[in-house]
Design a protein around this motif. Structure first.
Motif, mmCIF file in Angstrom:
data_model
loop_
_atom_site.group_PDB
_atom_site.id
_atom_site.type_symbol
_atom_site.label_atom_id
_atom_site.label_comp_id
_atom_site.label_asym_id
_atom_site.label_seq_id
_atom_site.Cartn_x
_atom_site.Cartn_y
_atom_site.Cartn_z
ATOM 1 N N TYR A 617 43.442 51.462 49.591
ATOM 2 C CA TYR A 617 44.047 52.794 49.650
ATOM 3 C C TYR A 617 45.211 52.851 50.632
ATOM 4 O O TYR A 617 46.154 53.630 50.443
ATOM 5 N N SER A 618 45.177 52.025 51.671
ATOM 6 C CA SER A 618 46.321 51.973 52.584
ATOM 7 C C SER A 618 47.563 51.513 51.845
ATOM 8 O O SER A 618 48.664 52.048 52.044
ATOM 9 N N MET A 619 47.385 50.535 50.978
ATOM 10 C CA MET A 619 48.532 49.950 50.294
ATOM 11 C C MET A 619 49.050 50.810 49.145
ATOM 12 O O MET A 619 50.132 50.567 48.626
ATOM 13 N N LYS A 620 48.294 51.845 48.778
ATOM 14 C CA LYS A 620 48.771 52.728 47.715
ATOM 15 C C LYS A 620 49.950 53.579 48.165
ATOM 16 O O LYS A 620 50.686 54.121 47.334
ATOM 17 N N ILE A 621 50.131 53.705 49.469
ATOM 18 C CA ILE A 621 51.240 54.535 49.964
ATOM 19 C C ILE A 621 52.357 53.694 50.579
ATOM 20 O O ILE A 621 53.318 54.233 51.109
ATOM 21 N N VAL A 622 52.250 52.374 50.492
ATOM 22 C CA VAL A 622 53.178 51.492 51.185
ATOM 23 C C VAL A 622 54.626 51.696 50.734
ATOM 24 O O VAL A 622 55.559 51.523 51.533
ATOM 25 N N ASN A 623 54.818 52.062 49.480
ATOM 26 C CA ASN A 623 56.178 52.238 48.960
ATOM 27 C C ASN A 623 56.632 53.695 48.967
ATOM 28 O O ASN A 623 57.672 54.025 48.401
ATOM 29 N N ASP A 624 55.845 54.546 49.605
ATOM 30 C CA ASP A 624 56.104 55.981 49.543
ATOM 31 C C ASP A 624 56.322 56.578 50.929
ATOM 32 O O ASP A 624 56.003 57.739 51.164
ATOM 33 N N LEU A 625 56.858 55.759 51.837
ATOM 34 C CA LEU A 625 57.056 56.225 53.213
ATOM 35 C C LEU A 625 58.539 56.176 53.565
ATOM 36 O O LEU A 625 59.274 55.302 53.104
ATOM 37 N N ASP A 626 58.973 57.119 54.413
ATOM 38 C CA ASP A 626 60.391 57.197 54.770
ATOM 39 C C ASP A 626 60.775 56.247 55.898
ATOM 40 O O ASP A 626 61.957 55.979 56.113
ATOM 41 N N SER A 627 59.795 55.743 56.628
ATOM 42 C CA SER A 627 60.083 54.868 57.768
ATOM 43 C C SER A 627 60.114 53.401 57.325
ATOM 44 O O SER A 627 59.863 53.072 56.162
ATOM 45 N N ASN A 628 60.410 52.518 58.268
ATOM 46 C CA ASN A 628 60.242 51.089 58.027
ATOM 47 C C ASN A 628 58.747 50.794 57.907
ATOM 48 O O ASN A 628 57.919 51.475 58.512
ATOM 49 N N VAL A 629 58.404 49.766 57.158
ATOM 50 C CA VAL A 629 56.994 49.445 56.934
ATOM 51 C C VAL A 629 56.730 47.978 57.264
ATOM 52 O O VAL A 629 57.504 47.091 56.897
ATOM 53 N N ALA A 630 55.621 47.732 57.961
ATOM 54 C CA ALA A 630 55.130 46.370 58.211
ATOM 55 C C ALA A 630 53.631 46.369 57.938
ATOM 56 O O ALA A 630 52.964 47.397 58.095
ATOM 57 N N ILE A 631 53.095 45.215 57.533
ATOM 58 C CA ILE A 631 51.685 45.147 57.154
ATOM 59 C C ILE A 631 50.996 43.967 57.837
ATOM 60 O O ILE A 631 51.651 43.036 58.306
ATOM 61 N N PHE A 632 49.666 44.054 57.889
ATOM 62 C CA PHE A 632 48.886 42.959 58.476
ATOM 63 C C PHE A 632 47.726 42.612 57.551
ATOM 64 O O PHE A 632 47.293 43.434 56.736
ATOM 65 N N SER A 633 47.231 41.381 57.677
ATOM 66 C CA SER A 633 46.163 40.926 56.790
ATOM 67 C C SER A 633 45.386 39.782 57.419
ATOM 68 O O SER A 633 45.940 39.001 58.207
ATOM 69 N N MET A 634 44.125 39.700 57.051
ATOM 70 C CA MET A 634 43.289 38.565 57.467
ATOM 71 C C MET A 634 43.520 37.352 56.566
ATOM 72 O O MET A 634 42.947 36.294 56.800
ATOM 73 N N ASP A 635 44.378 37.502 55.555
ATOM 74 C CA ASP A 635 44.622 36.431 54.592
ATOM 75 C C ASP A 635 46.125 36.241 54.414
ATOM 76 O O ASP A 635 46.821 37.119 53.909
#
Length: 876
Positions: A617-635
């Protein structure tokens, strides 16, 4: 209909990020759910007759009259109440226009949402709009004028004054955040160490000595006289004998005013005979024992405004008056003047309504007039002795007509008295000539001068005199806020907040942070409890010692009153998991995502949103934000991470045992996860996730890799530093783990950790949370059945409407569904359950207490540790 709840949203919220001030009313239509407006005979006609101005509401039709068309074709009463609440506020001088009405999951229950200017007025509008709708439904009379007047009274009682309000509006236009301190006009601009305060037009830079001088009219006059500034001749008196002596010296006409007066209170002007002088003395002494008596200077009343030692505006002030027409009496002329659309109640318009008071009657008495007197055509009758706008006076802008010599004199006066914001009262025939030529004089110098006469003169150009105040408080290049990192999510918020705070503090900042266990500045707890709401955020942002804010932000506060800040530099979303569903109209993970993303929507466009790539669900909004975006993962091979890498974007991953920052194909390792104590030697994967989130946020802010690494190595988890977050206590024969896990996701994280823990027996102490769904409670029981060999079920401190038997039954159903033969028993009290578990512990036992009352459990375990150490010392 029934109002179930009214709440005022004061910051970015689920309805709007930009419109922060919203009323949200939960309204049960009851039987009216079956009666849209087209089924209520005569409703359209009655509402149009009562509030014809609703014609301007375009509604979803997009045209004038659109709302009435909706009423005609049929709309529900919640929608009608929304529009009524908006319109009655507008009619009361508070122009608002945003509204939403949405049905909840409960049939017939709606959230009616609309914006407000003043909170108390907005709440009143919600209540009264419902009453108006009920009167319209029943066909009963309703006094709309009384409602509007009451709204105006509420507005005037709580609103910021025009001067204060203008500075706030100017600051807000520059995106400078502001906080009202208390209920008066004291306001904070900016946050933390970069805040500035002002009250009315006195700023934090205003000299208290200068204010004292300005308030002492005799001292002010003497200082100006000594500096060759023209002032009226006169003296200070305390009795009739002194008054008589001064009059013999200076002659009539005279002015009397209290030494410590303000706003013209207690003043008498143009006094020409002894009886009036005695009355003036008595009147002035109601405000001050010492009274200034000075020569009355003929001419016009001018106000020159100087800010930061620069003249910014000048106005000619005219006392409230009427002009005779030879037909109407004075009372009728006043009523006619008050109908001028520029006049209004209090400070709502350019001009204030003229009120007949004692001052008015005394002035008329001097003229041997009454309110029934009919003045001659063209005769000007003054109704107030002073020209204050608050008593109905008018102002004429003359800024561009002031002679350069008078400008220099005004700026000198501000420096002589020492005021940063200075109002200078001048009596003269004009300001186009130097005072020494026109025969004018400085009558008074004012600290905290009103801005209204300059902001909205009745004639001439309005002047934005608030701008130079804000320029003075925040000259170009001076910061007005502090860095803010906001952390939200279902699990891991507190630990991530603490990790970021530790990194910030280790890099030399004085950090303020909020968590679910308290408010901290540096590592000092200043308030204990769940402090993840807007008031706690505001606590940090109001503190003048805080240089950097890290704010845990939970869903409860967002739903209750919005965010406690307008914007943040970085927003972190740890994850979105099933928790608290079924409460406050949040029934699904989609609903919960809408709440959590409020934090990310508040991130500055130049800032960063940090999201968990492993969380659906976090990633469902990843392309819908006005700011810069960075992500993290255990994989490292997570598809989202791979995509970001191809695009050259920044990520943080756990790879080959390392916490690593990636940008495209470029990698830099922060360090081995097992070297960071919070990860329990790399065994607690959910703690590694928290490290990833904190590392990425810190890196994006600008902290160096080595600084982040060193900070993570020195963050030692403990009951003091991270209470209830994987706290392990070692005894001679067994260990005890205390953790705040309270939902299926949290239980699974503990299960994953316990797989790496060697023990002869694993005992679990668990409870069900009363406000969770049945399936959530069962699922927690099922996970407990998988990870423990023996289970003690205790009771939650707050059952939240359920019975102990009901909750325990659901837990047992879950345990049985685990498919293992697990023994369990019920011990209601948490402390007794802990004592029992430690009492039955054998060599190598590992006890896990999943507790909501962390402090109680920790205190007991530490007490047992102390006893064991004491016994060991005795044996030695």
């Amino acid at each position: 209909m029934k109002i179930e709840k009214i709440q005022a949203l004061r910051g970015p919220n689920i309805w709007s990020i930009r419109r922060k001030k919203l009323i949200q009313m939960r309204l049960d239509l009851e039987e009216m759910e079956n009666y849209p407006t087209n089924k209520i005979e005569g409703f359209r006609e009655r509402i149009e007759k009562l509030i014809p101005s609703l014609i301007t509401h375009r509604c979803s039709e997009g045209v004038e009259g659109g709302f009435f068309h909706r009423v005609e074709t049929g709309t529900w009463m919640g929608h009608v109440i929304e529009h009524i609440a908006l319109e009655i506020q507008t009619l009361a001088g508070m122009d608002v226009g945003f509204g939403r009405t949405r049905e909840t999951k409960t049939p017939g229950v709606y959230n009616v949402v609309f914006n407000y200017i003043e909170e108390n007025a907005g709440i009143y509008a919600a209540e009264e709009a419902t009453k108006i709708a009920e009167a319209l439904i029943e066909g009963n009379d309703y006094d709309l004028n009384a409602c509007i007047h009451r709204l105006k009274e509420i507005r005037e009682r709580v609103r910021l004054g025009p001067s204060t309000g203008s500075i706030v509006e100017e600051a807000a236009s520059r995106r400078i955040p502001w906080i009202r301190l208390g209920t008066n006009s004291l306001v904070q601009l900016g946050y933390g160490v970069n805040q500035q305060r002002f009250q009315a037009t006195i700023t934090g830079k205003t000299s208290s000595i200068a204010v004292d001088i300005a308030c002492n009219k005799e001292l002010t006059k003497r200082m100006l006289h000594d500096a060759a500034i023209p002032v009226p001749i006169g003296d200070l008196v305390v009795d009739e004998e002194g008054l008589n002596a001064v009059i013999r010296k200076i002659g009539y006409p005279i002015v009397l005013k209290p030494l410590d007066g303000n706003h013209g209170k207690g003043s008498s002007i143009n006094v020409t005979e002894w009886e009036s002088a005695k009355i003036g003395l008595e009147h002035a002494q109601k405000y001050s024992r010492k009274v200034i008596v000075e020569k009355y200077i003929t001419g016009y009343d001018f106000r020159i405004l100087v800010i930061n030692n620069k003249m910014v505006a000048a106005a000619r002030r005219v006392p409230a008056h009427v002009v005779g027409d030879g037909e109407l009496n004075l009372q009728q002329l006043i009523e006619k003047e008050n109908k001028d659309p520029r006049r209004g109640y209090g400070h709502e318009n350019v001009l204030t309504e003229i009120e007949v008071d004692k001052d008015t009657l005394e002035l008329l008495e001097k003229l041997q007039y009454t309110l029934e007197t009919i003045p001659q055509k063209g005769e000007v009758v003054y109704l107030k002795s002073t020209a204050n706008l608050s008593t109905g006076g008018t102002s004429i802008d003359v800024t561009d007509m002031v002679h350069p010599e008078n400008i220099t004199m005004a700026e000198r006066i501000s420096k002589i008295i020492g005021l940063d914001v200075c109002g200078i009262d001048v009596m003269a025939e004009n300001l186009t000539q130097p005072l020494k030529e026109s025969g004018g004089a400085i009558i008074e110098v004012n600290a905290a001068p009103g801005f209204r006469m300059h902001l909205a003169p009745s004639e001439g150009l309005p002047r934005n005199v608030a701008a130079p105040v804000v320029d003075m408080l925040y000259p170009q290049g001076k910061p007005f806020t502090i860095p803010i990192i906001a952390v939200t999510g279902t699990n891991g918020k507190t630990t991530t907040t603490r990790l970021i705070s530790h990194i910030v503090k280790s890099n030399g900042y004085r950090v303020g942070f909020t968590t679910s266990d308290g408010i901290y500045i540096q590592n000092t707890m200043l308030s204990k409890g769940d402090t993840t709401g807007p008031l706690s955020a505001e606590f940090i942002l109001k503190d003048p010692t805080v240089e950097f804010a890290v704010l845990e932000t939970a869903r409860g506060g967002i739903l209750r009153s919005g965010l406690g800040f307008s914007q943040c530099d970085i927003g972190v979303l740890t994850n979105i998991e099933e928790d608290h569903l079924g409460m406050n109209d949040i029934h699904s993970l989609k609903d919960l995502t809408k709440v959590k993303r409020v934090v990310l929507d508040s991130v500055k466009k130049s800032g960063w949103s940090v999201l968990n790539a492993d969380n659906q669900y976090s990633m469902k909004i990843v392309n819908d934000l006005d700011s810069n975006v960075a992500i993290f993962s255990m994989d490292e091979n997570n598809p989202h991470i791979v995509k970001f890498a191809k695009e050259g974007k920044i990520t943080c991953v756990y790879e080959e045992g390392f916490v690593t920052i990636k940008k495209g194909d470029w990698k830099i390792r922060i360090g081995k996860a097992k070297d960071f104590p919070i990860t329990m030697e790399g065994k607690a994967r959910f703690m590694i996730e928290n490290v990833l989130a904190a590392s990425l946020a810190s890196y994006l802010y600008g902290f160096g890799i080595e600084d982040i690494s060193n900070s993570l190595r020195t963050f030692i988890p403990s009951a003091q530093l991270t209470p209830g977050r994987l706290n392990v206590f070692k005894f001679k024969n067994f260990k005890v783990l205390i953790d705040f896990a309270h939902n299926p996701s949290g239980y699974e994280a503990i299960e994953d950790y316990l797989k790496n823990v060697e023990s002869t027996k694993k005992i679990g102490i668990i409870s069900g949370v009363g406000d969770r769904r049945d399936n959530d409670i069962r699922e927690c029981g099922k996970i407990a059945g998988r990870m423990f060999d023996y289970i003690i079920i205790r009771n939650e401190k707050h059952l939240r409407g359920r019975t102990e038997e009901e909750i325990n039954g659901l837990i047992i159903e879950g345990i049985n569904a685990a498919g293992r033969d697990v023994s369990y028993e019920i011990i209601p009290k948490e402390i007794e359950a802990l004592k029992h578990a430690m009492g039955m512990a054998e060599e190598g036992t590992f006890i896990t207490a999943l507790s909501d009352v962390i402090s109680n459990a920790i205190d007991l375990v530490q007490e047992y540790q102390a006893k064991e150490l004491l016994e060991d010392d005795k044996n030695v």
